[in-house]
Design a protein around this motif. Structure first.
Motif, short mmCIF file in Angstrom:
data_model
loop_
_atom_site.label_atom_id
_atom_site.label_comp_id
_atom_site.label_asym_id
_atom_site.label_seq_id
_atom_site.Cartn_x
_atom_site.Cartn_y
_atom_site.Cartn_z
N LYS A 39 -8.07 46.44 37.12
CA LYS A 39 -7.89 46.18 35.40
C LYS A 39 -8.13 44.77 35.25
O LYS A 39 -8.07 43.92 36.14
CB LYS A 39 -6.65 46.69 35.06
N ASP A 40 -8.73 44.44 34.28
CA ASP A 40 -9.09 42.80 33.73
C ASP A 40 -7.75 42.26 33.12
O ASP A 40 -7.78 41.96 32.01
CB ASP A 40 -10.14 42.90 32.90
N ASP A 41 -6.65 42.22 33.88
CA ASP A 41 -5.25 41.80 33.32
C ASP A 41 -4.58 40.84 34.06
O ASP A 41 -3.41 40.73 33.78
CB ASP A 41 -4.57 43.06 32.82
N LEU A 42 -5.34 40.10 34.99
CA LEU A 42 -4.93 38.98 35.72
C LEU A 42 -4.94 37.69 34.56
O LEU A 42 -5.70 37.44 33.87
CB LEU A 42 -5.86 38.78 36.69
N PRO A 43 -3.89 36.82 35.25
CA PRO A 43 -3.72 35.63 34.23
C PRO A 43 -4.96 34.60 34.52
O PRO A 43 -5.70 34.68 35.68
CB PRO A 43 -2.49 34.97 34.87
N ASP A 44 -5.35 33.82 33.76
CA ASP A 44 -6.11 32.95 33.99
C ASP A 44 -5.74 31.97 35.03
O ASP A 44 -4.76 31.30 35.06
CB ASP A 44 -6.26 31.88 32.67
N MET A 45 -6.63 31.73 36.22
CA MET A 45 -6.59 31.07 37.21
C MET A 45 -6.83 29.74 37.18
O MET A 45 -6.28 28.79 38.13
CB MET A 45 -7.43 31.63 38.44
N ALA A 46 -7.36 29.04 35.99
CA ALA A 46 -7.71 27.77 35.80
C ALA A 46 -6.49 26.97 35.85
O ALA A 46 -6.63 25.56 36.46
CB ALA A 46 -8.34 27.55 34.52
N GLN A 47 -5.20 27.20 35.84
CA GLN A 47 -4.07 26.48 35.73
C GLN A 47 -3.35 26.46 36.98
O GLN A 47 -2.40 25.72 37.30
CB GLN A 47 -2.84 27.00 34.55
N TYR A 48 -3.92 27.09 38.17
CA TYR A 48 -3.20 27.32 39.25
C TYR A 48 -4.11 26.47 40.38
O TYR A 48 -5.39 26.72 40.33
CB TYR A 48 -3.21 28.70 40.00
N ASP A 49 -3.29 25.65 41.36
CA ASP A 49 -4.03 25.05 42.46
C ASP A 49 -3.91 25.90 43.69
O ASP A 49 -4.71 25.95 44.54
CB ASP A 49 -3.39 23.92 42.60
N ASN A 50 -3.06 26.70 43.64
CA ASN A 50 -2.51 27.70 44.76
C ASN A 50 -2.60 29.22 44.47
O ASN A 50 -1.76 29.43 43.52
CB ASN A 50 -1.27 27.24 45.68
N VAL A 51 -3.26 29.98 44.99
CA VAL A 51 -3.46 31.45 45.09
C VAL A 51 -2.84 32.14 46.21
O VAL A 51 -3.47 32.01 47.16
CB VAL A 51 -4.59 32.05 44.41
N ILE A 52 -1.83 32.95 45.97
CA ILE A 52 -1.34 33.96 47.17
C ILE A 52 -1.58 35.22 46.86
O ILE A 52 -1.07 35.63 45.72
CB ILE A 52 0.04 33.34 47.50
N ILE A 53 -1.91 36.02 47.52
CA ILE A 53 -2.25 37.52 47.32
C ILE A 53 -1.58 38.26 48.47
O ILE A 53 -1.79 38.22 49.81
CB ILE A 53 -4.00 37.62 47.51
N GLY A 54 -0.84 39.23 48.10
CA GLY A 54 -0.08 40.14 49.15
C GLY A 54 -0.65 41.48 48.78
O GLY A 54 -0.89 41.71 47.56
N HIS A 55 -0.70 42.12 49.82
CA HIS A 55 -1.14 43.43 49.90
C HIS A 55 -0.60 44.34 51.04
O HIS A 55 -0.12 44.02 51.96
CB HIS A 55 -2.54 43.62 49.91
N PRO A 56 -0.52 45.73 50.74
CA PRO A 56 -0.50 46.91 52.09
C PRO A 56 -1.71 46.52 53.02
O PRO A 56 -2.69 45.85 52.66
CB PRO A 56 -0.22 47.93 51.53
N ILE A 57 -1.45 46.88 54.11
CA ILE A 57 -2.69 46.93 55.16
C ILE A 57 -2.77 48.51 55.34
O ILE A 57 -1.89 49.13 55.69
CB ILE A 57 -2.28 46.51 56.59
N TRP A 58 -3.91 48.83 54.91
CA TRP A 58 -4.55 50.26 54.92
C TRP A 58 -5.55 50.36 56.13
O TRP A 58 -6.78 49.57 56.10
CB TRP A 58 -4.82 50.91 53.66
N TRP A 59 -5.74 51.31 57.06
CA TRP A 59 -6.52 51.35 57.94
C TRP A 59 -6.87 49.99 58.68
O TRP A 59 -8.16 49.59 58.87
CB TRP A 59 -7.67 52.05 57.61
N GLY A 60 -5.95 48.86 58.79
CA GLY A 60 -6.07 47.69 59.49
C GLY A 60 -6.69 46.81 58.49
O GLY A 60 -6.77 45.45 59.00
N ILE A 61 -6.97 46.84 57.38
CA ILE A 61 -7.27 45.97 56.30
C ILE A 61 -6.89 46.10 55.02
O ILE A 61 -5.94 46.85 55.07
CB ILE A 61 -8.91 45.91 56.25
N PRO A 62 -7.09 45.10 54.16
CA PRO A 62 -6.52 45.17 52.76
C PRO A 62 -6.86 46.14 51.98
O PRO A 62 -8.30 46.75 52.26
CB PRO A 62 -6.92 43.98 52.13
N PRO A 63 -6.39 46.92 50.92
CA PRO A 63 -6.97 47.89 50.14
C PRO A 63 -8.49 47.51 49.69
O PRO A 63 -8.33 46.04 49.31
CB PRO A 63 -6.06 48.24 49.27
#
Length: 162
Positions: free
Chosen positions: A68-92
């Motif tokens: 979905k196109d509902d993520l915040p505007d990234m322009a205000q951030y210097d650091n982006v951290i992405i968390g995810h489950p691992i499915w079949w050895g890789i991120p979804p």
């Protein structure tokens, strides 16, 4: 002052808990990544080769799952951290779609996964390939599997954020 955001996708709530703790420790904002079509319990049955998640994860490297196109505007951030489950050895596959949508140039990117059996090696390679495909110029930090409070604390302390 540098700003950090933690983005996460969590199918069962486990990744959400880790993302909340990472955000708390870093004083970061937090936002959830939503697939356009939510996953059902049946979709996630990894014992069945015909389920949605199994079929998606076995796509070629360029496979994507729309978000979905509902993520915040990234322009205000210097650091982006992405968390995810691992499915079949890789991120979804929706994590690659997320990286595609964000303008990460000039940022620090760190990713982490949740798994009871996988290391982060293949996930790190998958994220690095997606970053390269997008031509981003960024500082990609080493990710890790955060399957315990100690692993989470050590990983957060290892980050070299702006």
């Amino acid at each position: 002052m540098a700003k950090t955001i933690v983005l996460y996708y969590s199918a069962t709530g486990t990744t959400k808990k880790a993302a909340e703790e990472v955000a708390k420790q870093l004083g970061a904002d937090i936002a959830e990544i939503h697939p356009v079509k939510p996953y059902t319990a049946t979709d996630l049955n990894w014992h069945d080769e015909t389920t949605r998640a199994t079929v998606e994860q076995k796509q070629e490297h360029d496979g994507r799952v729309p978000i979905k196109d509902d993520l915040p505007d990234m322009a205000q951030y210097d650091n982006v951290i992405i968390g995810h489950p691992i499915w079949w050895g890789i991120p979804p596959r929706l994590i690659a779609a997320t990286i595609d949508k964000l303008d990460l140039n000039g940022k620090v990117l760190a990713t982490f996964g949740i798994s009871s059996s996988s290391s982060y090696n293949r996930s790190q390679s998958n994220v690095a390939r997606t970053v390269k495909e997008n031509g981003y110029q960024l500082d990609l930090q080493q990710g890790d599997v955060l399957n315990s409070p100690a692993a989470l604390n050590n990983w957060v302390k290892s980050l070299q954020l702006k």
